[in-house]
Design a protein around this motif. Structure first.
Motif, short mmCIF file in Angstrom:
data_model
loop_
_atom_site.label_atom_id
_atom_site.label_comp_id
_atom_site.label_asym_id
_atom_site.label_seq_id
_atom_site.Cartn_x
_atom_site.Cartn_y
_atom_site.Cartn_z
N ASP A 1 -1.76 -55.50 -27.97
CA ASP A 1 -3.29 -55.45 -28.79
C ASP A 1 -3.67 -54.28 -28.56
OD1 ASP A 1 -5.82 -55.61 -29.36
OD2 ASP A 1 -6.18 -57.47 -27.75
N ALA A 2 -3.53 -53.04 -29.68
CA ALA A 2 -3.36 -51.89 -29.96
C ALA A 2 -5.06 -51.39 -29.73
CB ALA A 2 -3.06 -51.31 -31.42
N GLU A 3 -5.71 -52.41 -30.19
CA GLU A 3 -7.30 -52.37 -29.81
C GLU A 3 -7.96 -51.96 -28.72
OE1 GLU A 3 -10.10 -54.56 -32.08
OE2 GLU A 3 -8.92 -53.87 -34.16
N ARG A 4 -7.33 -52.61 -27.80
CA ARG A 4 -7.83 -52.87 -26.46
C ARG A 4 -6.77 -52.31 -25.26
NH1 ARG A 4 -7.75 -58.40 -24.40
NH2 ARG A 4 -9.24 -57.67 -23.00
N SER A 5 -5.72 -51.73 -25.80
CA SER A 5 -4.76 -51.06 -24.92
C SER A 5 -4.98 -49.57 -25.03
CB SER A 5 -3.39 -51.45 -25.14
OG SER A 5 -3.33 -52.86 -25.13
N GLU A 6 -5.08 -48.92 -23.63
CA GLU A 6 -4.94 -47.37 -23.72
C GLU A 6 -4.00 -46.92 -22.88
OE1 GLU A 6 -8.88 -45.97 -22.61
OE2 GLU A 6 -9.64 -47.11 -23.91
N GLU A 7 -3.32 -45.95 -23.17
CA GLU A 7 -2.30 -45.05 -22.62
C GLU A 7 -2.98 -44.67 -21.23
OE1 GLU A 7 0.94 -45.31 -23.28
OE2 GLU A 7 1.25 -43.99 -21.35
N ALA A 8 -3.99 -44.21 -21.22
CA ALA A 8 -4.69 -43.67 -19.96
C ALA A 8 -4.54 -44.91 -18.99
CB ALA A 8 -6.16 -43.09 -20.09
N HIS A 9 -4.97 -46.09 -19.38
CA HIS A 9 -4.91 -47.17 -18.62
C HIS A 9 -3.36 -47.35 -17.90
CE1 HIS A 9 -8.92 -48.77 -20.24
NE2 HIS A 9 -9.15 -48.20 -19.27
N THR A 10 -2.54 -47.35 -18.82
CA THR A 10 -1.05 -47.55 -18.24
C THR A 10 -0.88 -46.45 -17.15
OG1 THR A 10 -0.34 -48.41 -20.22
CG2 THR A 10 1.29 -47.38 -19.04
N ALA A 11 -1.20 -45.18 -17.35
CA ALA A 11 -0.79 -44.18 -16.42
C ALA A 11 -1.63 -44.55 -15.19
CB ALA A 11 -1.22 -42.73 -16.98
N ALA A 12 -2.94 -44.99 -15.05
CA ALA A 12 -3.59 -45.20 -13.97
C ALA A 12 -3.16 -46.52 -13.24
CB ALA A 12 -5.20 -45.54 -14.31
N LEU A 13 -2.64 -47.39 -14.06
CA LEU A 13 -1.99 -48.68 -13.46
C LEU A 13 -0.76 -48.28 -12.69
CD1 LEU A 13 -1.78 -51.31 -16.39
CD2 LEU A 13 -3.02 -51.69 -14.26
N MET A 14 -0.05 -47.44 -13.26
CA MET A 14 1.15 -47.04 -12.77
C MET A 14 0.98 -45.82 -11.45
SD MET A 14 4.04 -46.47 -15.61
CE MET A 14 3.73 -45.13 -16.16
N ALA A 15 -0.10 -45.13 -11.50
CA ALA A 15 -0.59 -44.46 -10.17
C ALA A 15 -1.04 -45.14 -9.07
CB ALA A 15 -1.37 -43.41 -10.45
#
Ligand code: GLU
Length: 475
Positions: free
Chosen positions: A55-69
């Motif tokens: 879901d490109a509209e709701r997904s953000e790369e910054a969130h992925t990085a934060a989730l992993m951290a």
């Protein structure tokens, strides 16, 4: 029973955590990740991290990085993921479009899917009509019977289409949920559902199920809110001839009052807890026990948790998150910190004079008195701030000790600065006092309080002349 819904006995489990990067890592998701990690480690298997960002509209790369951290801060380490490629990857769904397209093409060729031209408004009206008639809403099948000509005509008009899976009629779908036990659904209660959005991206039901199969996932522990999605996904996997993982749906986390966890219960994200100074070990121990019973008491390490983890210990009732309980774990976790970890944990609060070799001693002295770093603040103020006011009741004790007591103490402090033993010896010699009689007035004059961290290290850190000044006040 669905044929693929069990793992071969004895096989090492492959589990996965599959967050959608639409926000911060919440407590519920952190627990899901933890349970999948423990299940994998318990069986010497593997944990995969899959980012569900179709879901490109709701997904953000910054969130992925934060989730992993956040996961890594907790100590939840995956064996394969976006940053740990292997043959089953890539582990971002946005990079797997070709695989989804290939599987969708197979469903199209088998006529198990059809284009749907219904607009959001039409769907909403249909939903309301069904609810109004007292029926649970589901897709009415409007576009299911369109002829090829009708489809072509709608496409030619520029109408965007989703692709829907045609749910077979009259089927019974059964599976054994690892938490909730045997489940039974009727396909007639399930409306045809979207497998490809109008923008061409694969929808959740589809990409999630296809990925579990293609990544070799054998067990999927996930939130209870996905339980009713499972029959749809089993039908899809069956249509594709792909194996299904064993599914376990973990009960939701609620607040200490039993209501669904929300902002009014306090912090919801792992980041907030980390920033307040909670330790990963404390959070892990509380999360681990939310809905998982049968663990030995005491603060456990991840390997210890993995050793006793079993899906049969997962409860069906909602689990209560309780910050008071979290603080109990936190106290224990702080108590166990090593000298360097302790200093690192308190570092943001430590003033420059405490940065030197004294930092470790100071931190050790504060250790029994702090649950969160902010609890150290008043003690740092006592050491590095102005003369602390006496707490209620202290005045009487100090006056009763008398001028001779404090004159001897101040003189010793002038000579021996931060040496508590030397000051106490001088006071003992001058007054004959011992034990609490000897030490309590000193503590009160120096810190203002009758209780607190060990006095000797605090005294050592007092800037030059300060101990003497504080003692002289009462001489
Ligand atoms: N992306 C889904 C979620 O975050 C994953 C559900 C699942 O674990 O299957 O809820």
């Amino acid at each position: 029973m669905h044929p693929g819904a069990t793992t071969a006995p004895g096989a090492a489990p492959v589990t996965r955590f599959a967050p959608s990067p639409t926000g911060e890592l919440h407590l519920g998701n952190a627990r899901t990740a933890l349970f999948n990690l423990l299940l994998a480690r318990h069986g010497a298997g593997r944990l995969l991290l899959r980012i569900e960002d179709t879901d490109a509209e709701r997904s953000e790369e910054a969130h992925t990085a934060a989730l992993m951290a956040d996961l890594r801060w907790l100590g939840i380490e995956w064996d394969a993921g976006p940053d740990r490629p292997d043959a089953q990857g890539p582990y971002r769904q946005s990079e797997r479009a070709a695989l989804y397209a290939a599987h969708l093409a197979r469903l199209e060729a088998a006529q198990r899917v059809y284009p749907c031209f219904c607009t959001p408004l039409e769907l909403e009206l249909s939903r309301r009509a069904q609810l109004g008639a007292g029926h649970p809403p589901r897709y009415a099948g409007t576009c299911r019977g369109l002829s090829p000509t009708q489809r072509a005509e709608r496409s030619a008009r520029g109408l965007g289409a989703t692709l829907r899976f045609q749910v077979p009629a009259g089927r019974s779908i059964e599976f054994v949920d690892l938490v909730h036990g045997p489940q039974h659904f009727r396909s007639d209660d399930i409306g045809d559902f979207v497998v490809r959005r109008a923008d061409g991206s694969a929808a959740f039901f589809f990409s999630n199920a296809v990925d579990d199969a293609s990544m070799g996932v054998t067990v999927a522990l996930r939130g209870e809110d996905h339980l009713t999605n499972t029959p749809r996904q089993l039908l899809l996997l069956e249509a594709l001839g792909l194996p299904a993982p064993g599914y376990g749906h973990v009960a939701l986390i609620v607040g200490s009052d039993g209501a669904p966890l929300s902002k009014r219960h306090g912090a919801l994200s792992v980041r907030e807890y980390r920033e307040r100074g909670f330790l990963p070990q404390a959070l892990l121990n509380h999360l681990f026990r939310l809905g998982h019973s049968g663990a030995p008491p005491g603060l456990l390490t991840l390997p210890e948790m993995a050793a006793c983890f079993a899906t049969r210990h997962l409860g069906r009732a909602p689990a209560r998150f309780d910050e008071a309980q979290l603080r109990v774990w936190q106290k224990d976790a702080v108590h166990r910190l090593g000298a360097d970890e302790l200093v690192a944990w308190l570092r943001p609060l430590l003033p420059a004079p405490a940065a030197g070799p004294g930092a470790s001693e100071l931190a050790r002295a504060l250790q029994p008195n702090v649950v969160l770093p902010e609890d150290a603040r008043p003690w740092l103020e006592i050491v590095f701030g102005g003369a602390p006011p006496l707490e209620p009741g202290a005045e009487r004790v100090v006056r009763e000790a008398g001028a001779v007591y404090f004159a001897a103490a101040a003189a010793a402090a002038r000579e021996h600065a931060g040496d508590l033993a030397a000051i106490a010896a001088a006071v003992r010699a001058a007054t004959g006092r011992q034990g609490a009689q000897l030490y309590l007035p000193l503590r009160l004059a120096l810190t203002g309080r009758a209780h607190g961290p060990e006095l000797a290290p605090l005294l050592k850190l007092l800037p030059p002349g300060v101990a003497r000044e504080r003692l002289e006040r009462f001489a």
